[in-house]
Design a protein around this motif. Structure first.
Motif, mmCIF file in Angstrom:
data_model
loop_
_atom_site.group_PDB
_atom_site.id
_atom_site.type_symbol
_atom_site.label_atom_id
_atom_site.label_comp_id
_atom_site.label_asym_id
_atom_site.label_seq_id
_atom_site.Cartn_x
_atom_site.Cartn_y
_atom_site.Cartn_z
ATOM 1 N N GLU A 179 0.824 -1.210 0.000
ATOM 2 C CA GLU A 179 0.000 0.000 0.000
ATOM 3 C C GLU A 179 0.856 1.257 0.000
ATOM 4 N N ASP A 180 2.055 1.169 0.600
ATOM 5 C CA ASP A 180 2.946 2.327 0.651
ATOM 6 C C ASP A 180 4.015 2.277 -0.441
ATOM 7 N N GLY A 181 3.756 1.498 -1.494
ATOM 8 C CA GLY A 181 4.605 1.543 -2.679
ATOM 9 C C GLY A 181 5.861 0.713 -2.656
ATOM 10 N N VAL A 182 6.051 -0.097 -1.617
ATOM 11 C CA VAL A 182 7.244 -0.938 -1.553
ATOM 12 C C VAL A 182 7.059 -2.159 -2.455
ATOM 13 N N ILE A 183 8.044 -2.395 -3.331
ATOM 14 C CA ILE A 183 8.010 -3.547 -4.231
ATOM 15 C C ILE A 183 8.896 -4.635 -3.636
ATOM 16 N N THR A 184 8.324 -5.810 -3.435
ATOM 17 C CA THR A 184 9.091 -6.924 -2.886
ATOM 18 C C THR A 184 9.003 -8.127 -3.823
ATOM 19 N N THR A 185 9.868 -9.086 -3.585
ATOM 20 C CA THR A 185 9.897 -10.294 -4.409
ATOM 21 C C THR A 185 10.279 -11.481 -3.544
ATOM 22 N N ASN A 186 9.972 -12.689 -4.042
ATOM 23 C CA ASN A 186 10.428 -13.893 -3.366
ATOM 24 C C ASN A 186 11.441 -14.641 -4.224
ATOM 25 N N ARG A 216 2.799 -8.209 -0.019
ATOM 26 C CA ARG A 216 4.201 -8.006 0.346
ATOM 27 C C ARG A 216 4.880 -9.365 0.508
ATOM 28 N N SER A 217 6.091 -9.481 -0.069
ATOM 29 C CA SER A 217 6.905 -10.673 0.130
ATOM 30 C C SER A 217 8.074 -10.295 1.035
ATOM 31 N N TYR A 218 9.194 -11.022 0.961
ATOM 32 C CA TYR A 218 10.223 -10.839 1.983
ATOM 33 C C TYR A 218 11.540 -10.253 1.495
ATOM 34 N N ILE A 219 11.704 -9.984 0.188
ATOM 35 C CA ILE A 219 12.927 -9.362 -0.301
ATOM 36 C C ILE A 219 12.581 -8.000 -0.893
#
Length: 260
Positions: A179-186, A216-219
């Motif tokens: 929601e706050d624009g953080v892009i994550t990947t696994n 949201r993922s963890y990386i």
């Protein structure tokens, strides 16, 4: 609902959420819990799921190596096509661009003008083959380790080549945007490739249907504020639209009549 359709629905739920609950699936698909258990056992036998207490989860390999391309391509088709159609408006003849291996980005090929002149680099084997039909597009397909699930190249060879290249525009898809624009990947492979592409391009375009947001993922990979354009569909949560407005993020909402 026949077994084939039901198995697909269970697999899609696993892909979208990472895990599923037997009782919830029973209510959603309107079948018995015993039927869902048998479906999950079928997916477990195929290596597509791991049994948990009361449900199932994706295997670790799916998190690290990517979800099967055919499964991803069958989801949210109208939204992905609408997003891709908008993305093509950012491409001009003579551009040097990069298309990643996301199912949304691959839809761009469908809307490219037949005689457009481009140099297109991609890590996706399928996209590379589709582009060979265009007479005036020079296609560069990156080498490296080929992931059987995503049908894309990755690894050290791929990363080394990308560090020597620079693109006018890169078109990238992501599965987890908060929601706050953080892009994550696994995926460690996705982290390495896309971090490099963001840094080695003049214009960065994020393409993602609305199901990819509020996840949201963890990386941690990047933030939407590092992108020139965000293109999504009309089901995007209003809270994310507000975030973009507050932070000066260029957000384009592609009109889409059909929803999934």
């Amino acid at each position: 609902m026949n077994k084939t359709t039901r198995l697909h629905e269970v697999e899609v739920a696993l892909y979208l959420h990472g895990s599923v609950d037997i009782a919830e699936l029973s209510q959603t698909l309107q079948v018995s819990e015993m039927t869902i258990r048998r479906d999950i056992n079928t997916l477990v036998s195929a290596g597509k799921a791991i049994r948990t207490r009361g449900g199932a989860m994706l295997p670790v390999a799916h998190y690290m190596d990517g979800i099967d391309l055919e499964t991803r391509s069958a989801l949210y088709i109208p939204q992905k096509r609408a997003i891709a159609k908008k993305a093509v408006e950012l491409i001009q003849s003579g551009d040097t661009i990069f298309l990643d291996d996301s199912s949304t980005t691959s839809c761009i090929v469908e809307f490219l003008p037949r005689n457009i002149q481009l140099i297109v680099t991609t890590c996706s084997l399928r996209t590379a083959m589709q582009l060979t039909r265009f007479p005036n597009i020079e296609v560069i397909c990156l080498g490296g380790n080929v992931n059987k699930a995503t049908q894309a190249a990755s690894g050290p060879l791929c990363n080394d080549l990308l560090r020597s290249m620079y693109f006018k525009t890169v078109f990238l898809g992501f599965a987890f945007i908060s929601e706050d624009g953080v892009i994550t990947t696994n995926s460690l492979d996705e982290y390495a490739i896309k971090r490099c592409l963001i840094q080695h391009s003049k214009q960065q375009v994020l393409m993602a249907d609305s199901s990819k947001f509020m996840r949201r993922s963890y990386i941690a990979l990047s933030n939407v504020q590092n992108f020139s354009h965000i293109i999504t569909d009309s089901d995007i949560p209003s809270s994310f639209v507000d975030f973009c407005n507050r932070n000066g993020v260029s957000l384009t909402i592609a009109p889409c009549k059909n929803t999934v």
